[in-house]
Design an enzyme around this catalytic site. Structure first.
Site, PDB file in Angstrom:
ATOM      1  N   HIS A  75      12.655 -29.940  32.589  1.00 33.91           N
ATOM      2  CA  HIS A  75      11.884 -29.996  33.648  1.00 33.91           C
ATOM      3  C   HIS A  75      10.777 -31.186  33.835  1.00 33.91           C
ATOM      4  CE1 HIS A  75       8.741 -26.799  34.602  1.00 33.91           C
ATOM      5  NE2 HIS A  75       8.556 -28.032  34.643  1.00 33.91           N
ATOM      6  N   ASP A 127      15.910 -24.530  30.632  1.00 31.18           N
ATOM      7  CA  ASP A 127      15.016 -25.355  30.521  1.00 31.18           C
ATOM      8  C   ASP A 127      13.868 -25.458  29.591  1.00 31.18           C
ATOM      9  OD1 ASP A 127      12.899 -27.011  31.943  1.00 31.18           O
ATOM     10  OD2 ASP A 127      11.786 -25.360  32.848  1.00 31.18           O
ATOM     11  N   SER A 231       3.838 -26.359  32.414  1.00 32.65           N
ATOM     12  CA  SER A 231       5.121 -26.712  32.404  1.00 32.65           C
ATOM     13  C   SER A 231       5.461 -27.361  30.543  1.00 32.65           C
ATOM     14  CB  SER A 231       5.893 -27.295  33.033  1.00 32.65           C
ATOM     15  OG  SER A 231       6.221 -26.999  34.259  1.00 32.65           O
TER      16      SER A 231
HETATM   17  N1  ARG Z   1       6.594 -26.270  37.281  1.00 30.10           N
HETATM   18  C1  ARG Z   1       5.076 -26.506  36.610  1.00 30.10           C
HETATM   19  C2  ARG Z   1       4.989 -27.567  36.191  1.00 30.10           C
HETATM   20  O1  ARG Z   1       5.389 -28.307  35.864  1.00 30.10           O
HETATM   21  C3  ARG Z   1       4.982 -24.816  36.164  1.00 30.10           C
HETATM   22  C4  ARG Z   1       4.798 -24.087  36.717  1.00 30.10           C
HETATM   23  C5  ARG Z   1       4.524 -22.822  36.505  1.00 30.10           C
HETATM   24  N2  ARG Z   1       4.164 -21.351  37.223  1.00 30.10           N
HETATM   25  C6  ARG Z   1       4.036 -20.464  37.480  1.00 30.10           C
HETATM   26  N3  ARG Z   1       3.630 -20.008  38.692  1.00 30.10           N
HETATM   27  N4  ARG Z   1       3.808 -19.963  36.437  1.00 30.10           N
HETATM   28  O2  ARG Z   1       3.846 -27.338  35.351  1.00 30.10           O
END
Ligand code: ARG
Length: 870
Positions: A75, A127, A231
């Site tokens: 992502h 992902d 992420s």
């Molecule tokens: N999707 C987030 C990013 O792009 C990571 C989020 C992780 N969130 C969590 N509550 N563990 O950095």
């Protein structure tokens, strides 16, 4: 992915098989290690951690798995179904602090980004992404690859693993300079345990179905987690003396929220895909065999599979005995009330401290009293809100205690709402003491605590303050009003009402009025508004300035300050909304705005369309001498208009005993109605020669406060507003007094005059009922004639003439008398032209007076003739 499919691939591939010695040493780090709730890592602890930048900005994390390969999350690179060009990205290796200069960092361009074909959105899994570097990394103490698990590799639930990254340290709270890599210990959650948490509605009332290839890590109670910007980064677990990457940071619901652990891509599930992509590169990633098969998880007992965490804040043994109640004692001023929001922080109004010298040496003499604590706490730091001195809604300061308190039954922190919290209309709320006020209410005993300077000394033993007895004032129960009422009653005219999904500008509790009236005035009070959801108390709003001798009716919502409070405290208890039953208000999609108000405030408000059980807030029951009941209309906070024939016996000169009730709808008590009653202390009549005037103004023993149960109607100069729709509002029968409205049209003065030739007193209005609505309401109680303007305000136009269904004494001719008698009558601005279209000749059409049959038949005849005349 099954083992069978994997097998041929492995045999075909020249690289690893079970027997082949691993040529790449992996998962070793210097012996010694946002991430939310984490801490600064030691340099060199996580040598596989990389930072991925797009056009120079850190976006995601990643892990080095081979000299030319980085593992990350899909992502990070896929937007709207399109993969970013590799050239936009660069990889930073061997960094610890991302602040310049980046001493020993290696920067690599990205030659290719590979994403599984079946990746579409994070919630659907797969992902992960592989980045091929344009040139291999130079391995050294600060740059080393991590080991990858084989698909058969099992990480036991309960295992303590570590996540690392430069992501936000809390929701919407970026890692501060010098951007040191953060690490946090997270425990692996079993699939069943994690699914159990995600099957219960959480933030935004969402549930979530975990899919194969996903892995959860974190804690039921939240507070430690990865967050935005982490992420793609690794979740690693140590086995033997090597670190294996169990997960790739993928997504979560918020960060660190209760019962919402982070979701990671389970790396072991993608062994085959990874091998396939890196096939042929030398050296490739290392997949060492697992040193030992885990038996069962060290922590996870089978019955733990579906345990959820309960809120750790907002528990009160009994309302009013608030375990978070804090009193800040500043030498030379009265104590200031605030609330404990975490083990080290107290929230209080900044205005308490604005005049104090805040230099740290003065803070030495400040003390904080908390329930059930043997000694007063010392204060280490005062952090006022940056807007505190000019914005009442931001009149907040945070005080840090020198030594954190042990949170038990008392003291205990209050829960703070997340910014998106929507306190449901009808929520049960109470008041808490706040700031320096709140001592003058009825029933508040004035102890030595409240008055005069109380310089706390060392060893100050506050036994007498430790558990303040709940006072009647703080016990008052209130119900929250819906957003429309709150904003239109107390807000600006024409303001648009924030829909349930947006943060409100105000929170309005509705009180039982009698309690408030009993025994005095709430001048100078300042209060906090505590609202309960599923037995948990939230600090929902604050109010420092009260409007005159009133309990505050509109509070500044605290939820907008959640981000600031958690930024400063890094540990205040922001809780998710616990009740999500939004009801019809939640489905409201069109933007609503408030009908016009007058200089005296709101009038004639009624929501459109009115939900069941909503009152006509100006409709009063006028009980005359205990027997007859008439309709009355509230025209100002202390005045009700009624038909003279109803309240005065013909020829009698004595003023009867009259009681007025508002906020009632007959015998059935309404769930949201707060009935109000008043005695009539005088009756005023306009001067009319000869005839008894039809309208009487009743002066009430005291004013009523505007609320959805008691609100004055609007008046319109000249009577009937242009383009309005009009109704007769009455009771079906005078016994049960359930209000009913019958749609009518008001005849032009000429038609009215022609129809009732010669028999009408001047200023009488005639109405024509809509088909079948003639006998909806009974007439002995003198029902009012109301019109709703195009702007949405309800306006009083007339009161029924004694014994008539069609004839109404107009308000228009009595305007001057009303505005002279009642200072605060709500006259709307004039709306120009007349309600009726211009009329032709002054002559009555022939035969109308002789028209036989019902008035309706006569009116039709009349309308017909006037139409033919053009
Ligand atoms: N999707 C987030 C990013 O792009 C990571 C989020 C992780 N969130 C969590 N509550 N563990 O950095």
């Amino acid at each position: 992915m099954s083992q069978h499919l994997l097998l041929p691939l492995v045999i075909l591939a020249p690289s690893p098989t079970q027997e082949e010695p691993e040529d790449l040493d992996c998962g070793r780090s210097e012996p010694s290690a946002r991430i939310m709730g984490g801490s600064d890592a030691q340099a060199g602890t996580w040598p596989w951690q990389v930072s991925l930048s797009q056009k120079g900005n850190h976006i995601c994390g990643g892990s080095l798995i081979a000299p030319s390969w980085v593992l990350s999350a899909a992502h990070c690179f896929v937007k709207n179904g399109t993969l970013d060009p590799a050239a936009e990205w660069s990889v930073l290796l061997g960094v610890h602090s991302q602040d310049w200069p980046l001493d020993d960092a290696q920067v690599r361009a990205v030659a290719a980004i590979l994403v599984p074909d079946n990746y579409s959105r994070v919630e659907l899994g797969a992902d992960l992404a592989l980045l091929r570097l344009a040139s291999p990394a130079r391995l050294g103490p600060a740059v080393r690859p991590v080991c990858l698990p084989r698909s058969s590799h099992r990480f036991a639930p309960g295992t303590a693993c570590w996540a690392t990254g430069w992501g936000d340290v809390q929701e919407a709270d970026p890692l501060p300079l010098p951007w040191v890599l953060q690490e946090v210990e997270l425990r692996l959650l079993g699939e069943a345990a994690c699914q159990c948490l995600y099957s219960r509605p959480g933030p935004f009332n969402l549930t979530f179905q975990l899919l194969p290839g996903m892995l959860c890590a974190g804690y039921r109670e939240g507070r430690r987690d990865t967050c935005q910007g982490d992420s793609g980064g690794p979740l690693v677990c140590e086995e033997g003396s090597r670190w294996f990457q169990a997960g790739i940071t993928s997504f979560g619901f918020g960060c660190g929220r209760r019962n919402r652990p982070g979701v990671f891509t389970a790396v072991a599930s993608y062994e085959a895909w990874i091998r396939e992509q890196v096939m042929g590169s030398e050296p490739g990633p290392a997949f060492p065999t697992q040193s030992r098969q885990p038996q069962s998880g060290p922590r996870e007992a089978p019955d733990e599979n579906c345990t959820i965490a309960l809120p750790e804040c907002g528990k009160a043994t009994r309302p009013g005995a608030w375990p978070w109640e804090a009193q800040v004692m500043v030498p030379g001023s009265r104590p200031c009330h605030g609330a404990l929001v975490s083990e080290s922080w107290v929230l209080a109004p900044a205005s308490c401290f604005l005049d104090s010298d805040r230099s740290p040496r003065y803070l030495d003499n400040w003390r904080v009293l908390l329930p059930s604590r043997p000694r007063a706490e010392q204060v280490a730091r005062l952090v006022p809100h940056e807007n505190a001195s000019w914005d009442d809604a931001s009149d907040l300061a945070l005080l840090q205690l020198r030594v954190p308190v042990n949170l038990s039954v008392a003291p205990r922190p209050v829960c703070l709402p997340q910014p998106e919290h929507y306190f449901l209309p009808g929520s049960r709320c109470r008041l808490g003491r706040w700031g320096r006020g709140g001592e003058q209410g009825p029933g508040a005993e004035r102890g030595g605590v409240a008055e005069g300077p109380t310089p706390p000394q060392r060893g100050f033993a506050p036994s007498s303050f430790s558990e303040p007895a709940p006072r009647p004032s703080t016990l008052l129960e209130a119900e929250l009003l819906g957003g429309w009422w709150c904003h239109c009653l107390y807000g600006r005219q024409g303001a648009s009402v924030p829909p349930p999904r947006d943060p409100p500008h105000a929170l309005c509790p509705a009180y039982q009025e009698e309690e408030e009236e009993a025994g005095g005035c709430w001048n100078d009070s300042s209060w906090s508004l505590l609202c309960r959801e599923e037995g948990t108390w939230f600090l929902a709003g604050i109010r420092n300035l009260s409007s005159g001798c009133l309990r505050p009716r509109a509070f500044f919502p605290l939820q907008t300050h959640g981000p600031w409070i958690s930024h400063v405290t890094r540990g205040a208890y922001l809780e998710d909304q616990l009740a999500w039953d939004w009801g019809p208000e939640g489905e409201e999609t069109k933007i609503q705005s408030c009908p016009p108000a007058t200089e005296h405030g709101a009038c004639g408000l009624r929501p459109e369309p009115a939900p069941m059980g909503v009152l006509w807030p100006w409709l009063a029951e006028v009980h005359v001498a205990g027997d007859q009941v008439c309709t009355g209309i509230l025209v100002a906070p202390g005045w009700v208009l009624a038909a003279t024939h109803c309240v005065l016996r013909r020829g009698s000169t004595t003023v009867p005993y009259i009681e007025v009730y508002l906020g009632r709808a007959g015998a059935s008590p309404l769930p949201q109605g707060h009935p109000v009653s008043r005695l009539v202390i005088s009756i005023r009549l306009p001067r009319h020669l000869g005839l008894q005037p039809p309208l009487a103004l009743l002066e009430l023993s005291s004013r009523v406060k505007p609320s959805p149960s008691a609100l004055p109607i609007c008046l319109h100069p000249g009577g009937i507003p242009l383009g309005a729709s009009c109704w007769v509002l009455g009771w079906k029968d005078p016994q049960d007094r359930v209000p009913v409205a019958a749609a009518v049209s008001i005849l032009t003065p000429r038609l009215c005059h022609c129809l009732y030739q010669g028999i009408l007193p001047p200023g009488t209005l005639c109405v024509l009922y809509a088909e079948g609505q003639e006998d909806r309401c009974e007439v002995t109680s003198a029902p009012p004639l109301l019109c709703q303007t195009e702007g949405g305000s309800w306006v009083l136009v007339g009161l029924a003439v004694r014994g008539s269904r069609e004839l109404f004494a107009a308000i228009g001719p009595e305007e001057a008398w009303i505005s002279q008698t009642v200072e605060e009558a709500h006259f709307l601005p004039p709306s120009g032209s007349s309600y009726w279209p211009p009329e032709g000749s002054d002559l009555c059409p022939p035969d109308t007076a002789r028209a036989s049959g019902t008035p309706r038949a006569a009116v039709f005849l009349l309308l017909l003739t006037s139409l033919i005349q053009g």
